[in-house]
Write an enzyme that holds these catalytic residues in place. Structure first.
Site, PDB file in Angstrom:
ATOM      1  N   TYR A 100       0.853  -1.197   0.000  1.00 33.11           N
ATOM      2  CA  TYR A 100       0.000   0.000   0.000  1.00 33.11           C
ATOM      3  C   TYR A 100       0.881   1.235   0.000  1.00 33.11           C
ATOM      4  O   TYR A 100       1.847   1.311   0.770  1.00 33.11           O
ATOM      5  CB  TYR A 100      -0.876   0.019   1.260  1.00 33.11           C
ATOM      6  N   GLU A 183      -2.975   7.504  -4.546  1.00 37.30           N
ATOM      7  CA  GLU A 183      -2.905   6.231  -3.814  1.00 37.30           C
ATOM      8  C   GLU A 183      -2.783   5.053  -4.768  1.00 37.30           C
ATOM      9  O   GLU A 183      -3.436   5.028  -5.812  1.00 37.30           O
ATOM     10  CB  GLU A 183      -4.180   6.076  -2.973  1.00 37.30           C
TER      11      GLU A 183
END
Ligand code: GDP
Ligand code: MN
Length: 362
Positions: A100, A183
């Site tokens: 992530y 992201e």
């Protein structure tokens, strides 16, 4: 404004962030065989601007030969209440490990902050709650064009250093595209290398013009009209419509509503020198919000003349009760006009808000 995954991935390509091969369709009939080059299996991804599509059934892994059939099915679905209008058809990446990474603004420090976790793919909010140590963060001054290597080492910890160039590219995307959020979840390692398997970009609404984006898709029709009228307007959840002039007076009206136990439906600052038609437009706009039971108009006459305001309120002729607090230039004339039409005009702002809260509770 939120970009959809495929739009963000188009930008990623420009910045040499590897993404899977793919193309988008708006109906199953547009599938043209290009996916056959992607291998035996493909991924169909609903292009909607909410996360967690995987769990909600918006990500389908299927045999390449079943593309048409599976896409037809996906187009009939609603994912988290949103109809699927576009599907991204992608090669299936042979994922070995999911990471992530995201970049956002640390509002307290007023600089970008990068978050990284070896626990990617799952909902990061969950990780943040149950295992916060699994998320590394570094803050970086935007003067730098690249993340210094000592910071990168701190960020990646034991993760492969091959991820570093992708994170640096993401940082460039973040800065150059005026993003509030960039992201990649998951950022994946495969046998063929590193890929952004998902992509999320939120562009600062104040930078849309600079980014060549003409229409802010995220605005409701009312928010778009408010923008055209030049109002500062934000929609909230409550039942008490609010119109004020000046951000300070409008905010304190909202605060008072909260204080007296009510819930504001919106924030609307008509600005200074609000003339008759502006006030009329503002009252009608707020009145159109579903769930608005009563409207508080709290205007201070300086350049704004209270008789103009009164005329605007009367012109609007909305079905809800309008509680008016007027003070300042031509106050008397304004009050007379409204009194004649039977409007409720408490003397103070407190009383106006109290009245509105009572009406909303009825
Ligand atoms: P989100 O649920 O909206 O965040 O959508 P994602 O694009 O992140 O997909 C959700 C999950 O589907 C990912 O975490 C992966 O586990 C899986 N997934 C997505 N694309 C691929 C792919 O190309 N290959 C494989 N094996 N899994 C994928
Ligand atoms: Mn994701």
């Amino acid at each position: 404004m939120k970009l959809l995954e495929y739009e963000a991935k188009d930008i990623f390509r420009e910045y040499n962030i590897p993404v899977a091969k793919g193309y988008t369709v708006t109906k199953a009939g547009e599938i043209d065989g290009r996916e056959k080059e992607f291998g035996d299996e493909i991924v169909l991804k609903a292009q909607i601007d909410v996360g967690g599509r995987g769990k909600a059934g918006g990500i389908i892994i299927t045999k390449t030969g079943d593309a048409m059939q599976e896409a037809s099915k996906l187009f009939t679905k609603e994912i988290k209440g949103i109809p699927v209008e576009k599907i991204l058809i992608e090669e299936k990446l042979p994922i070995l490990k999911e990471y992530y990474v995201s970049i956002t603004i640390d509002r307290s420090k007023k600089i970008p902050v990068i978050l990284f976790s070896s626990d990617g793919g799952v909902e990061i909010e969950e990780t943040a709650r149950t295992n916060p140590d699994a998320i590394q963060t570094v803050r970086i001054t935007p003067i730098l064009h690249e993340i210094p290597s000592f910071m990168m080492r701190r960020l990646l910890k034991d993760a492969p250093k091959e991820l570093a160039p992708v994170i640096n590219s993401l940082y460039r995307v973040f800065c150059e595209k005026d993003a509030l959020l960039a992201e990649i979840n998951p950022l994946v390692v495969t046998e063929k290398g590193i890929y952004a398997a998902d992509a999320k970009l939120v562009i600062d609404d104040n930078a849309l013009y600079r980014q060549g984006i003409k229409v802010n898709r995220d605005l409701t029709d009312r928010e778009r009209r408010a923008e055209e009228f030049g109002f500062s307007y934000v929609e909230l959840e409550g039942s008490i419509g609010v119109i004020g002039n000046g951000a300070g007076l409008t905010m304190s009206t909202l605060d008072l509503i909260e204080y007296y136990g009510g819930k504001a439906a919106n924030f609307l600052d008509v600005g200074g020198g609000a003339a008759r038609d502006r006030v009329c437009n503002a009252v009608q706009l707020v009145s159109e919000m579903p769930g608005v039971k009563v409207i508080v108009v709290n205007l201070l006459g300086g350049i704004t003349r209270c008789d103009e305001v009164a005329a605007g309120i009367i012109d609007a002729g909305v079905p809800q009760k309008v509680v008016v607090r007027l003070a300042g230039t031509n106050e008397h004339a304004g009050r007379e006009m409204l009194k004649e039409k039977g409007y409720d005009m408490p003397d103070t702002m407190e009383d106006a808000v109290k009245t509105a809260v009572e009406v909303a509770e009825e």
